[in-house]
Design a protein around this motif. Sequence first.
Motif, PDB file in Angstrom:
ATOM      1  N   ARG A   1       1.764   1.897  -3.500  1.00  0.00           N
ATOM      2  CA  ARG A   1       0.643   2.800  -4.290  1.00  0.00           C
ATOM      3  C   ARG A   1       0.610   4.212  -3.741  1.00  0.00           C
ATOM      4  O   ARG A   1       0.228   5.093  -4.678  1.00  0.00           O
ATOM      5  CB  ARG A   1      -0.615   1.901  -4.055  1.00  0.00           C
TER       6      ARG A   1
ATOM      7  N   ALA B   1      -3.380   5.067  -6.565  1.00  0.00           N
ATOM      8  CA  ALA B   1      -3.515   4.157  -5.456  1.00  0.00           C
ATOM      9  C   ALA B   1      -4.255   2.951  -5.780  1.00  0.00           C
ATOM     10  O   ALA B   1      -4.042   1.855  -5.238  1.00  0.00           O
ATOM     11  CB  ALA B   1      -3.474   4.943  -4.247  1.00  0.00           C
TER      12      ALA B   1
ATOM     13  N   GLY C   1       0.765  -1.240   0.105  1.00  0.00           N
ATOM     14  CA  GLY C   1       0.092  -0.015   0.054  1.00  0.00           C
ATOM     15  C   GLY C   1       0.775   1.303  -0.130  1.00  0.00           C
ATOM     16  O   GLY C   1       0.573   2.251  -0.757  1.00  0.00           O
TER      17      GLY C   1
END
Length: 258
Positions: free
Chosen positions: A63, A199, A60
């Motif tokens: 992203r 993202a 994450g």
Amino acid sequence: MNTPKIIFSIAEKAGISKAALSTRKTLYQSFLAGAYITIGGAFSLIVGYGFTEITSGNPGLQRILSGAVFPLGLILVVFLGAELFTGNCAILIPGLMSRKISPGSLFRNWGLVYLGNFVGALCVAYFLMHLAGVSAAEPWHTDIRNIALIKTTIPWWKVFLRGIGANWLVCLAIWLGYASTSAIGKIIGLWFPVCCFVALGFEHSVANMFFIPLGMMEGAPVGIIPFLWNNLLPSTLGNIAGGGFFVGFLYGKIFIGS
């Protein structure tokens, strides 16, 4: 800030102006937009994939890093008056609905801008990234090859749906840019939705005119037909639906005649 109805009016006037541009100006300005989006994409590649030890266990974070800097491309497009296909998918629809833009003018603009964006993206990818050796260093060399391979092996219908998500957010970003009357307000409005679509892993056709060809230049086992059919076509159609229907058309139904 401007009210939603004023935002719509600004978008409608912008679309009418864009549809009236000469072929020469449209091609010049669309070339620049393709280049600007590619610069943002290159920035997101270098930053997002440049901290392998930190992001390897935190996908994450990778992203978010990519998304945090990618909006530079759209900021340049909006502030410097370039012509971006994905943005025009929404901006020209209100004028079409109010019959101030003809269907022929709309498709002429979309076709010219799409072509100009493609050429601009390829030029930056080839000359400033590939030939300049920026994407030859690791870890970016391997990463861009993997990006190109992954993007062309996602199922067609998933690319289409991700294309809807990408341009819904991009066109909302442009709407938010119209909402603000200050430069910093416009930048913030443009930044959040674009960061979000990156993202989330959505598919933006103009960005893919950079990412996939650059991966191919760096040796990714991807052919031209898989690039065009597996990714560029469904992402383009999804972008048209995401921006054209969910932003341009729906806000047109809300505000035209109100």
